[in-house]
Structures are given as structure tokens and as C-alpha cells.
Motif scaffolding. Structure first.
Motif, PDB file in Angstrom:
ATOM      1  N   LEU A  49       0.883  -1.055   0.051  1.00 19.21           N
ATOM      2  CA  LEU A  49       0.166   0.069  -0.174  1.00 19.21           C
ATOM      3  C   LEU A  49       0.754   1.202   0.020  1.00 19.21           C
ATOM      4  CD1 LEU A  49      -2.819   1.298   0.301  1.00 19.21           C
ATOM      5  CD2 LEU A  49      -2.911   1.186   2.826  1.00 19.21           C
ATOM      6  N   ALA A  50       1.939   1.547   0.923  1.00 16.40           N
ATOM      7  CA  ALA A  50       2.961   2.470   0.854  1.00 16.40           C
ATOM      8  C   ALA A  50       3.588   2.733  -0.500  1.00 16.40           C
ATOM      9  CB  ALA A  50       3.751   2.386   1.974  1.00 16.40           C
ATOM     10  N   LEU A  51       4.180   1.831  -1.058  1.00 19.44           N
ATOM     11  CA  LEU A  51       4.833   1.624  -2.197  1.00 19.44           C
ATOM     12  C   LEU A  51       3.930   2.099  -3.411  1.00 19.44           C
ATOM     13  CD1 LEU A  51       7.266  -1.267  -1.984  1.00 19.44           C
ATOM     14  CD2 LEU A  51       7.791   1.074  -1.780  1.00 19.44           C
ATOM     15  N   GLY A  52       2.566   1.785  -3.274  1.00 21.85           N
ATOM     16  CA  GLY A  52       1.582   1.873  -4.510  1.00 21.85           C
ATOM     17  C   GLY A  52       1.204   3.428  -4.475  1.00 21.85           C
ATOM     18  N   LEU A  53       1.298   3.883  -3.053  1.00 16.52           N
ATOM     19  CA  LEU A  53       0.825   5.486  -2.829  1.00 16.52           C
ATOM     20  C   LEU A  53       2.015   6.328  -3.270  1.00 16.52           C
ATOM     21  CD1 LEU A  53      -0.920   5.388   0.603  1.00 16.52           C
ATOM     22  CD2 LEU A  53      -1.925   5.937  -1.617  1.00 16.52           C
ATOM     23  N   VAL A  54       3.175   5.911  -3.200  1.00 11.00           N
ATOM     24  CA  VAL A  54       4.327   6.632  -3.545  1.00 11.00           C
ATOM     25  C   VAL A  54       4.415   6.792  -5.039  1.00 11.00           C
ATOM     26  CG1 VAL A  54       6.841   6.977  -3.480  1.00 11.00           C
ATOM     27  CG2 VAL A  54       5.752   6.244  -1.281  1.00 11.00           C
ATOM     28  N   LEU A  55       4.201   5.687  -5.679  1.00 14.90           N
ATOM     29  CA  LEU A  55       4.144   5.523  -7.155  1.00 14.90           C
ATOM     30  C   LEU A  55       3.369   6.577  -7.900  1.00 14.90           C
ATOM     31  CD1 LEU A  55       5.090   1.709  -7.631  1.00 14.90           C
ATOM     32  CD2 LEU A  55       6.621   3.767  -8.000  1.00 14.90           C
TER      33      LEU A  55
ATOM     34  N   VAL B  73       3.016  13.781 -10.465  1.00 12.85           N
ATOM     35  CA  VAL B  73       4.061  14.797 -10.744  1.00 12.85           C
ATOM     36  C   VAL B  73       4.667  14.760 -12.157  1.00 12.85           C
ATOM     37  CG1 VAL B  73       6.120  15.846 -10.119  1.00 12.85           C
ATOM     38  CG2 VAL B  73       4.676  14.773  -8.475  1.00 12.85           C
ATOM     39  N   TYR B  74       5.096  13.455 -12.541  1.00 17.38           N
ATOM     40  CA  TYR B  74       5.608  13.482 -13.856  1.00 17.38           C
ATOM     41  C   TYR B  74       4.624  13.568 -14.846  1.00 17.38           C
ATOM     42  CZ  TYR B  74      10.041  11.903 -12.188  1.00 17.38           C
ATOM     43  OH  TYR B  74      11.379  11.764 -11.712  1.00 17.38           O
ATOM     44  N   ALA B  75       3.355  13.111 -14.604  1.00 15.47           N
ATOM     45  CA  ALA B  75       2.315  13.325 -15.691  1.00 15.47           C
ATOM     46  C   ALA B  75       1.655  14.703 -15.894  1.00 15.47           C
ATOM     47  CB  ALA B  75       1.237  12.324 -15.309  1.00 15.47           C
ATOM     48  N   LEU B  76       1.729  15.546 -14.825  1.00 14.33           N
ATOM     49  CA  LEU B  76       0.947  16.643 -14.784  1.00 14.33           C
ATOM     50  C   LEU B  76       2.014  17.877 -14.835  1.00 14.33           C
ATOM     51  CD1 LEU B  76      -1.682  15.974 -11.932  1.00 14.33           C
ATOM     52  CD2 LEU B  76      -2.082  16.005 -14.116  1.00 14.33           C
ATOM     53  N   ALA B  77       3.171  17.586 -14.277  1.00 14.71           N
ATOM     54  CA  ALA B  77       4.076  18.814 -14.358  1.00 14.71           C
ATOM     55  C   ALA B  77       5.411  18.320 -14.737  1.00 14.71           C
ATOM     56  CB  ALA B  77       3.973  19.684 -12.949  1.00 14.71           C
ATOM     57  N   PRO B  78       5.587  17.881 -16.140  1.00 18.17           N
ATOM     58  CA  PRO B  78       7.180  17.423 -16.303  1.00 18.17           C
ATOM     59  C   PRO B  78       8.082  18.597 -16.349  1.00 18.17           C
ATOM     60  CG  PRO B  78       5.658  17.264 -18.243  1.00 18.17           C
ATOM     61  CD  PRO B  78       4.627  17.622 -17.012  1.00 18.17           C
ATOM     62  N   SER B  79       7.625  20.012 -16.818  1.00 16.05           N
ATOM     63  CA  SER B  79       8.704  20.785 -16.815  1.00 16.05           C
ATOM     64  C   SER B  79       9.042  21.183 -15.240  1.00 16.05           C
ATOM     65  CB  SER B  79       7.979  21.863 -17.338  1.00 16.05           C
ATOM     66  OG  SER B  79       6.832  22.548 -16.761  1.00 16.05           O
TER      67      SER B  79
END
Length: 65
Positions: A7-13, A19-25
Motif C-alpha cells: 500500500l505504501a509503495l503504491g501510494l508513493v508511485l 508529478v511526472y504526468a501533470l508537471a514534467p517541466s
């Protein structure tokens, strides 16, 4: 116990992926800023993140997670 770890690892991912999908710049700007920081400052930030994470896990476990 293993369920909590997954669960913790899934939430981190999920958070990392958002962040990578919504704000790559923003990631590019963050990497430039990190390169400009001294190594000791980056190390201190990492240690503080570990301590904060441990505190959050302890609080979650105390509350019954």
C-alpha cells in the motif's frame, strides 16, 4: 505487514507518477535546482525526509493503520 508495504509503495508511485504526468517541466526545474545545491544540503534534505517518513509511519501505526 506485507499488505501495508505494498500500500505504501503504491501510494508513493501514484504521487510520483502524478508529478511526472501533470508537471514534467517542474521536474526539469527541480533537477536544475538540485544540481545547484551543495552535496551536504542534498544529504541533509534526504535525512530529513527519512526522519519525517519514519514519524509519519509511527503516527499511522499508532492510530491503528
Amino acid at each position: 505487514m506485507i499488505e501495508t508495504t505494498f500500500l505504501a509503495l503504491g501510494l508513493v508511485l501514484i504521487v510520483e507518477g502524478l508529478v511526472y504526468a501533470l508537471a514534467p517541466s517542474l521536474i526539469d526545474q527541480l533537477l536544475v535546482a538540485l544540481r545547484a545545491m551543495p552535496v551536504e544540503s542534498r544529504r541533509l534534505m534526504g535525512l530529513l525526509a527519512i526522519v519525517l517518513g519514519l514519524i509519519m509511519v509511527w503516527v499511522a501505526k499508532t492510530l491503528g493503520a
